[in-house]
Scaffold this motif. Sequence first.
Motif, PDB file in Angstrom:
ATOM      1  N   GLU A 130      30.254  55.630  27.882  1.00  0.00           N
ATOM      2  CA  GLU A 130      30.790  56.925  27.474  1.00  0.00           C
ATOM      3  C   GLU A 130      30.883  57.854  28.658  1.00  0.00           C
ATOM      4  N   GLY A 131      31.714  58.898  28.492  1.00  0.00           N
ATOM      5  CA  GLY A 131      31.798  59.957  29.496  1.00  0.00           C
ATOM      6  C   GLY A 131      32.201  59.431  30.857  1.00  0.00           C
ATOM      7  N   ILE A 132      31.504  59.927  31.865  1.00  0.00           N
ATOM      8  CA  ILE A 132      31.857  59.591  33.242  1.00  0.00           C
ATOM      9  C   ILE A 132      31.650  58.111  33.519  1.00  0.00           C
ATOM     10  N   ASP A 133      30.769  57.478  32.760  1.00  0.00           N
ATOM     11  CA  ASP A 133      30.522  56.045  32.956  1.00  0.00           C
ATOM     12  C   ASP A 133      31.782  55.208  32.746  1.00  0.00           C
ATOM     13  N   LEU A 134      32.736  55.741  31.977  1.00  0.00           N
ATOM     14  CA  LEU A 134      34.008  55.047  31.797  1.00  0.00           C
ATOM     15  C   LEU A 134      34.691  54.824  33.137  1.00  0.00           C
ATOM     16  N   PHE A 135      34.459  55.751  34.052  1.00  0.00           N
ATOM     17  CA  PHE A 135      35.152  55.684  35.338  1.00  0.00           C
ATOM     18  C   PHE A 135      34.279  55.167  36.463  1.00  0.00           C
ATOM     19  N   LEU A 136      33.059  54.764  36.131  1.00  0.00           N
ATOM     20  CA  LEU A 136      32.196  54.175  37.150  1.00  0.00           C
ATOM     21  C   LEU A 136      32.151  52.669  36.919  1.00  0.00           C
ATOM     22  N   PRO A 137      32.816  51.943  37.781  1.00  0.00           N
ATOM     23  CA  PRO A 137      32.902  50.496  37.549  1.00  0.00           C
ATOM     24  C   PRO A 137      31.556  49.827  37.770  1.00  0.00           C
ATOM     25  N   PRO A 138      31.228  48.846  36.943  1.00  0.00           N
ATOM     26  CA  PRO A 138      30.014  48.071  37.186  1.00  0.00           C
ATOM     27  C   PRO A 138      30.182  47.240  38.449  1.00  0.00           C
ATOM     28  N   PHE A 139      29.070  46.896  39.071  1.00  0.00           N
ATOM     29  CA  PHE A 139      29.118  46.191  40.342  1.00  0.00           C
ATOM     30  C   PHE A 139      29.891  44.880  40.245  1.00  0.00           C
ATOM     31  N   TYR A 140      29.632  44.130  39.138  1.00  0.00           N
ATOM     32  CA  TYR A 140      30.247  42.798  39.062  1.00  0.00           C
ATOM     33  C   TYR A 140      31.770  42.884  39.026  1.00  0.00           C
ATOM     34  N   ASP A 141      32.301  43.949  38.378  1.00  0.00           N
ATOM     35  CA  ASP A 141      33.757  44.119  38.338  1.00  0.00           C
ATOM     36  C   ASP A 141      34.296  44.313  39.748  1.00  0.00           C
ATOM     37  N   ILE A 142      33.624  45.186  40.513  1.00  0.00           N
ATOM     38  CA  ILE A 142      34.049  45.412  41.894  1.00  0.00           C
ATOM     39  C   ILE A 142      33.940  44.127  42.682  1.00  0.00           C
ATOM     40  N   PHE A 143      32.815  43.425  42.486  1.00  0.00           N
ATOM     41  CA  PHE A 143      32.580  42.200  43.242  1.00  0.00           C
ATOM     42  C   PHE A 143      33.707  41.196  43.011  1.00  0.00           C
ATOM     43  N   TRP A 144      33.995  40.902  41.740  1.00  0.00           N
ATOM     44  CA  TRP A 144      34.991  39.854  41.460  1.00  0.00           C
ATOM     45  C   TRP A 144      36.387  40.258  41.898  1.00  0.00           C
ATOM     46  N   SER A 145      36.739  41.543  41.660  1.00  0.00           N
ATOM     47  CA  SER A 145      38.090  41.931  42.075  1.00  0.00           C
ATOM     48  C   SER A 145      38.187  41.990  43.595  1.00  0.00           C
ATOM     49  N   ALA A 146      37.082  42.354  44.260  1.00  0.00           N
ATOM     50  CA  ALA A 146      37.099  42.362  45.727  1.00  0.00           C
ATOM     51  C   ALA A 146      37.265  40.949  46.262  1.00  0.00           C
ATOM     52  N   VAL A 147      36.589  39.996  45.632  1.00  0.00           N
ATOM     53  CA  VAL A 147      36.742  38.600  46.058  1.00  0.00           C
ATOM     54  C   VAL A 147      38.195  38.173  45.902  1.00  0.00           C
ATOM     55  N   CYS A 148      38.769  38.479  44.724  1.00  0.00           N
ATOM     56  CA  CYS A 148      40.170  38.112  44.477  1.00  0.00           C
ATOM     57  C   CYS A 148      41.078  38.738  45.530  1.00  0.00           C
ATOM     58  N   PHE A 149      40.866  40.030  45.744  1.00  0.00           N
ATOM     59  CA  PHE A 149      41.726  40.739  46.670  1.00  0.00           C
ATOM     60  C   PHE A 149      41.587  40.170  48.079  1.00  0.00           C
ATOM     61  N   ALA A 150      40.337  39.915  48.479  1.00  0.00           N
ATOM     62  CA  ALA A 150      40.091  39.404  49.831  1.00  0.00           C
ATOM     63  C   ALA A 150      40.753  38.047  50.022  1.00  0.00           C
ATOM     64  N   VAL A 151      40.625  37.193  49.008  1.00  0.00           N
ATOM     65  CA  VAL A 151      41.239  35.864  49.110  1.00  0.00           C
ATOM     66  C   VAL A 151      42.748  35.988  49.250  1.00  0.00           C
ATOM     67  N   LEU A 152      43.320  36.838  48.399  1.00  0.00           N
ATOM     68  CA  LEU A 152      44.772  36.991  48.421  1.00  0.00           C
ATOM     69  C   LEU A 152      45.232  37.573  49.762  1.00  0.00           C
ATOM     70  N   PHE A 153      44.468  38.569  50.233  1.00  0.00           N
ATOM     71  CA  PHE A 153      44.808  39.185  51.514  1.00  0.00           C
ATOM     72  C   PHE A 153      44.774  38.155  52.635  1.00  0.00           C
ATOM     73  N   TRP A 154      43.722  37.341  52.610  1.00  0.00           N
ATOM     74  CA  TRP A 154      43.575  36.319  53.653  1.00  0.00           C
ATOM     75  C   TRP A 154      44.745  35.338  53.608  1.00  0.00           C
ATOM     76  N   ILE A 155      45.126  34.956  52.400  1.00  0.00           N
ATOM     77  CA  ILE A 155      46.237  33.996  52.264  1.00  0.00           C
ATOM     78  C   ILE A 155      47.530  34.590  52.817  1.00  0.00           C
ATOM     79  N   PHE A 156      47.785  35.854  52.456  1.00  0.00           N
ATOM     80  CA  PHE A 156      49.009  36.492  52.952  1.00  0.00           C
ATOM     81  C   PHE A 156      48.967  36.654  54.463  1.00  0.00           C
ATOM     82  N   TRP A 157      47.807  37.118  54.956  1.00  0.00           N
ATOM     83  CA  TRP A 157      47.675  37.482  56.360  1.00  0.00           C
ATOM     84  C   TRP A 157      47.739  36.263  57.267  1.00  0.00           C
TER      85      TRP A 157
END
Lengths: 264, 189
Positions: free
Chosen positions: B17-44
């Motif tokens: 609820e409240g502001i917590d809606l906009f505070l991402p849990p760590f695991y969400d950041i972790f997994w999306s960061a992994v995805c993004f990093a992998v994709l970035f590496w592949i493109f780069w």
Amino acid sequence: MPTTDLIAEGEGFHTPSLVDFFPPAILFEGTPFEFTRVNMIQVLMTVAIATLFILAFRRPQVVPRGLQNIGELAVNFVQTYVIDSIMGEKGRRYLPYLVTLFFFILALNLAGIVPGLNLAGTSVVAVPAMLAVISWLVFNIAGIRKHGFGQYMKVNLFPPGVPIPVYILLTPIEFLSTFILRPITLTIRLLANMMAGHLMLVLFFAGAHYLLLEADWILRPLGLGAAAMGLGVTAFEILISVLQAYIFTLLTALYIAGAESESH
Amino acid sequence: MTRETNPQAAEDDGVPEGIDLFLPPFYDIFWSAVCFAVLFWIFWKYVLPKMKTALDARSEGIEQKLEQAERERNEAHVLLEQYREQLAEARSDAAQIRAEAQAERQSIVTEARTEAQEAASAVAERAEVQLSAEADRVRNVLARDVGRLATDLAEKIVGETLDEQKVSATVDRFIADLESVAAEEQETR
């Protein structure tokens, strides 16, 4: 849920709600590496888009065929309509980041209309927020590298050509808009669009499902209308997916170009 | 900025609820960061360099083809000029040869005609000479025969054999007279 109480028979009408965006963990529950349905969607879409591009450029030919044509078209789209039109020739060094940004967001957005996934990977706050933070770092570092920290701050916070007392008002506003609001607006624009898209899709498809299969016979024709609306919203979601990916990438490019430019 | 896993602020349905809606849990950041990093590496590291290589090769290929085309066009131009020159040369040669041949033909014809005329006149001359020789011979034979006949006749008339020498002298005189008479007759005619 209150709606289920009103429906006596069947599974009832599934109301779209915020619960959809906070699914329970699938793997590693209780650890910091919890893995939910949304994370699975993110991973799947990343693998899909990566596979597409790897296949396209596995053996690049001088005369492109098939997937390579599509891959070149896709990369050229970002290069032409984001980089060349805003940053010009010197923006080419940001191509890897901006291309990744565009296709990552696009792929995750499109998951919202992929049957079986039905949820955009960008509709949890982590993804837009993380990307906004990276973009924020990229454009600030670009500006500091170009002008040096002091000069960069001066250009941004004390735009020239203004009477000195105005800075009392202007400097906090500039600070707020450049360093605070930019990442927040990037995040919320994308997040809200994708959440709203999901809610609309669920509303119409759940409505159609309920009206066609479970409602009174007199209400059933309305189900067709709901299904048609769902189809329309799906098409609309494709447009929104591309548009939001484009806007996010375009704004990042604009911020980088602004940070590197001589005068603000 | 991260929310705890299984947030305390969440209701029983798991929605923050409240502001917590906009505070991402760590695991969400972790997994999306992994995805993004992998994709970035592949493109780069993979996609963009490969695409650049392909595009560079394409540009280079096009440039080479254009250069080659230009070169070949120039070569063709030079060849065409050469052919034109050769053709003009051949034409003038042919005209010259034709003129020469015509002149030669003319001279051959003239020569042949002269030769033929010469041969014809030679034949005619020879015939004339032969003819006049024959006439002389005939005349001599005739003169001798006539002389003998006259002698014989005279012997018979006179009845005696005349002195051989005198006879032949008389015959000769007679014949000479005859000839002069004939010549006179011929002149008067």
